[in-house]
Design an enzyme around this catalytic site. Structure first.
Site, PDB file in Angstrom:
ATOM      1  N   GLU A   1       0.679  -1.131  -0.013  1.00 19.51           N
ATOM      2  CA  GLU A   1      -0.087   0.057  -0.002  1.00 19.51           C
ATOM      3  C   GLU A   1       0.940   1.450   0.084  1.00 19.51           C
ATOM      4  OE1 GLU A   1      -0.600  -2.634   1.964  1.00 19.51           O
ATOM      5  OE2 GLU A   1      -2.736  -3.336   1.318  1.00 19.51           O
TER       6      GLU A   1
ATOM      7  N   GLN B   1      -7.679  -2.652  -1.164  1.00 16.99           N
ATOM      8  CA  GLN B   1      -8.448  -3.771  -0.900  1.00 16.99           C
ATOM      9  C   GLN B   1      -9.653  -3.566   0.038  1.00 16.99           C
ATOM     10  OE1 GLN B   1      -7.364  -8.148  -1.011  1.00 16.99           O
ATOM     11  NE2 GLN B   1      -7.457  -7.618  -3.122  1.00 16.99           N
TER      12      GLN B   1
ATOM     13  N   ALA C   1     -10.446  -0.470   3.029  1.00 16.34           N
ATOM     14  CA  ALA C   1      -9.969   0.838   3.751  1.00 16.34           C
ATOM     15  C   ALA C   1      -8.890   0.736   4.854  1.00 16.34           C
ATOM     16  CB  ALA C   1     -11.255   1.437   4.329  1.00 16.34           C
ATOM     17  N   ASP C   2      -9.256  -0.404   5.690  1.00 12.83           N
ATOM     18  CA  ASP C   2      -8.311  -0.860   6.924  1.00 12.83           C
ATOM     19  C   ASP C   2      -6.987  -0.834   6.569  1.00 12.83           C
ATOM     20  OD1 ASP C   2     -10.700  -2.550   8.841  1.00 12.83           O
ATOM     21  OD2 ASP C   2     -11.137  -2.090   6.745  1.00 12.83           O
TER      22      ASP C   2
ATOM     23  N   HIS D   1     -11.237  -5.512   8.785  1.00 12.08           N
ATOM     24  CA  HIS D   1     -12.072  -5.498   7.470  1.00 12.08           C
ATOM     25  C   HIS D   1     -13.386  -4.619   7.397  1.00 12.08           C
ATOM     26  CE1 HIS D   1      -9.237  -8.988   6.838  1.00 12.08           C
ATOM     27  NE2 HIS D   1      -9.595  -8.785   5.561  1.00 12.08           N
TER      28      HIS D   1
END
Lengths: 339, 321
Positions: free
Chosen positions: B58, B80, B82-83, B125
């Site tokens: 990321e 994939q 937000a977390d 998630h």
């Protein structure tokens, strides 16, 4: 700046020319940073001063092999010599240190945080490893647009910076995409005060290249000719489509982390070792020994550097400081927020 | 014909790719596979050079987007979940968000964050990250609550010359449907009066808008008319629309799915208190999730976040004050 295509296969005069060009940038960087350090000690610099003393040969040798207007170069804190060799106006360095409102950051950031992203020099943030993926992004975009042509991207880091997640992610990404990226690692033995023994456990930093599936070489960071030839070889490989290249320069930081740091943690033993050789003095001796120029020529180089530095500092000093009352306090290019 | 919130996001990206060769999408599993939620389904087939799989990196994904923006492109980065954007946090807030300020070079990147809770997704998630990114100068943070807004606001996000954090809610992906996609849209930075009322105002955004609407429906059976303001964009906040609503109702509840300490609802209450104190007939109220990580079990999860029932309860109390 100079472009030295194929000097390995060229004549000795090609080599001497690029050595002398690079040596001039080294002198300019040392002269400028000595002067800035003195001004810092007189209390006239806002924030810190971070110099590249002992790393000028390694830094300038990368940039001298790049082509301004074509290649991308994102320098880090000890790259005064590389910045100048790439084509950064000396006055912009002076303006950023002195806080001139005419500088590239207009007083919004200082010292080494200067650049010009649209002219191939992305501006560094302080978080180590973060610029590697940014340079990769420029190359990635060019490849999508079909404008990559013969260009390469280069960025620099130190031994400490190789421990970051950002370094790992970016190197791996560049390797996967086989981007024409060159990363120089100035292994100057200390990250601030932390020795390499507490930074990594591999035998040699260049071993990391194997893990990423990229080419890597070691050069003697105190030896100008070894640096020039090492970078030339790796940059040619990157241009030829052979993917990312790592160049590790083994040397010693001949200063504190910043000018506020007298670095008592650097032992006399390591200072007297081969790593502690001053690249500027070593280059001068080699140039004279080879007969590529004489002492008078070198004296003139130093005099010219002093004049250039004086002129840049004088200009920056004469310019106004940023005015908070007329400043455009807006972090957005697309909207204006009420403050 | 009907189209879901998720399909609207895909259609917006398809149009953005079609409209400009400067647009590309970069993220994990988004190429041939079409994304973990299929929000890029089929786009790789049409634009194989501009819908590109990334490694699980990321930080480097966002750094790459910044470099591409320097080169004049308008990247869309799909996280994939937000977390996981926390891994790219540094590049978002320190590199992208500061770039224009430091260098006068714009940074037109859009970072899509599949956000918010769904039953069984657990602590890593389910997060809503809008507060974190809205805190930093230089970001624009969008939180669309409808199919139409998901479409029009994403297109607008891509056209904006600053980094946009696009918080798309996973719970709405399949639940929400619209008959067609809009041709005209309210500018992203304008809040919308979704439902007029006179007894109290609920300020909400993203999935909480729908919980607020359900609460208003329940309360309407007792004769209460609740006005609902959908913020749509949480940075900047359209405070004029918020204050206009409170001028009509005199009572306000701000609802957010994210954690309660600080954040968007606290910012709204703060701005209302300092700029619209004289409009209030009762202390302004706020409702967020419980101050714990987000639970996995659906029974715990439903209790953890604000719901129509907890909003209804809060409004009844507010009206009595």
């Amino acid at each position: 700046m100079a472009n030295i295509a194929n000097h390995e296969e060229g004549s000795e005069s090609d080599l001497s020319k690029v050595v002398l060009d690079t040596f001039r940038w080294m002198i300019l960087a040392r002269t400028f940073e000595d002067r800035i350090s003195n001004i810092y000690r007189s209390g006239k610099i806002f924030g810190g001063v971070y110099v590249g003393k002992g790393q000028e040969a390694f830094s300038a040798s990368m940039a001298i092999n790049l082509v301004k207007g074509q290649d991308v170069y994102s320098p880090l804190i000890r790259d005064m010599a590389g910045r100048s060799a790439f084509g950064e106006p000396l006055v912009d360095a002076a303006r950023t240190y002195m806080g001139s409102s005419n500088g590239p950051t207009k007083g919004r950031d200082g010292n080494v945080h200067r650049g010009n992203p649209r002219e191939g020099m992305p501006t560094m943030i302080s978080h180590l490893g973060a610029m590697i993926s940014v340079v990769s992004g420029v190359l990635f975009a060019r490849r999508i647009k079909g404008t990559l042509n013969n260009s390469v991207g280069a960025t620099t880091i130190g031994d400490g910076g190789t421990s970051t997640g950002a370094f790992h992610e970016a190197l791996n990404l560049a390797a996967v995409e086989k981007l024409p990226l060159i990363v120089s690692i100035a292994n100057n033995q200390f990250a601030y005060s932390t020795p390499t023994s507490k930074q990594f456990a591999c035998h040699d930093l260049v071993d990391k290249a194997v893990g990423y599936g990229v080419n890597g070489i070691n050069v003697d960071g105190t030896d100008l000719i070894d640096c020039i030839q090492g970078f030339q070889s790796c940059i040619q490989k990157a241009r030829a489509g052979e993917g990312p290249q790592i160049v590790v320069g083994n040397l010693l930081r001949l200063s504190g982390h910043g000018e506020h740091d007298d670095a008592p943690y650097i032992s006399e033993e390591i200072k007297k070792s081969k790593l502690g050789i001053d690249c500027l003095k070593k280059s001068e001796k080699r140039i004279l020994d080879e007969g590529w120029c004489n002492q008078n020529d070198i004296d003139d180089m130093f005099k010219n550097a002093v004049n250039e530095v004086n002129s840049a500092i004088e200009t920056a000093e004469s310019e106004s400081a940023p005015d908070p009352y007329s400043h455009d306090w807006n972090a957005y290019s697309s909207v204006k927020f009420d403050q | 014909m009907s189209i879901t919130y998720l399909e609207a996001i895909r259609e917006a990206q398809a149009l953005a790719l079609k409209n400009s060769e400067d647009v590309f999408i970069y993220g994990q599993d988004i190429g041939l596979f079409g994304g973990a939620f299929k929000s890029t389904k089929g786009l790789y087939n049409d634009y194989p050079n501009r819908v590109i799989d990334s490694p699980i990196s990321e930080d480097a994904m966002v750094g790459l987007a910044v470099g591409a923006a320097i080169e004049g492109m308008r990247p869309i980065i799909e996280m994939q979940f937000a977390d996981f954007s926390s891994v790219g946090f540094n590049q978002i807030v320190n590199q992208a968000a500061t770039m224009y300020w430091r260098t006068s070079v714009p940074c037109p990147i859009t970072i899509r964050l599949p956000s918010g809770g769904t039953p069984g997704s657990g602590p890593f998630h389910s997060q809503c990250m809008e507060t974190i990114y809205a805190h930093y100068p230089g970001t624009i943070v969008m939180t669309p609550s409808t199919v139409e807004d998901a479409y029009s606001m994403l297109l607008e996000a891509v056209s904006i010359d600053d980094p946009v954090i696009f918080c798309e809610h996973k719970y709405l992906y399949y639940h929400l449907k619209a008959e067609s996609l809009p041709r005209k849209a309210l500018p992203a930075q304008k809040a919308r009066i979704l439902r007029p009322g006179r007894h109290a105002t609920i300020i909400a955004y993203s999935a909480m808008v729908h919980e607020a609407v359900s609460a208003a429906e329940i309360l309407s059976k007792d004769g209460y008319e609740i006005e609902i303001v959908d913020l749509r964009c949480v940075k900047p906040i359209d405070i004029d629309t918020v204050l206009g609503s409170i001028a009509r109702t005199g009572r306000v509840l701000a609802v957010g799915e994210s954690f309660p300490w600080g954040g968007v609802t606290a910012e709204i209450i703060s701005q209302i208190s300092s700029e619209g104190f004289n409009l209030l007939d009762a202390p302004p109220a706020r409702l967020n999730s419980i101050d714990t990580p987000i639970p996995y079990h659906p029974e715990l999860w439903r209790y953890h976040r604000p719901t129509a029932n907890s909003i209804e309860e809060k409004i009844r109390k507010l009206i009595k004050e």
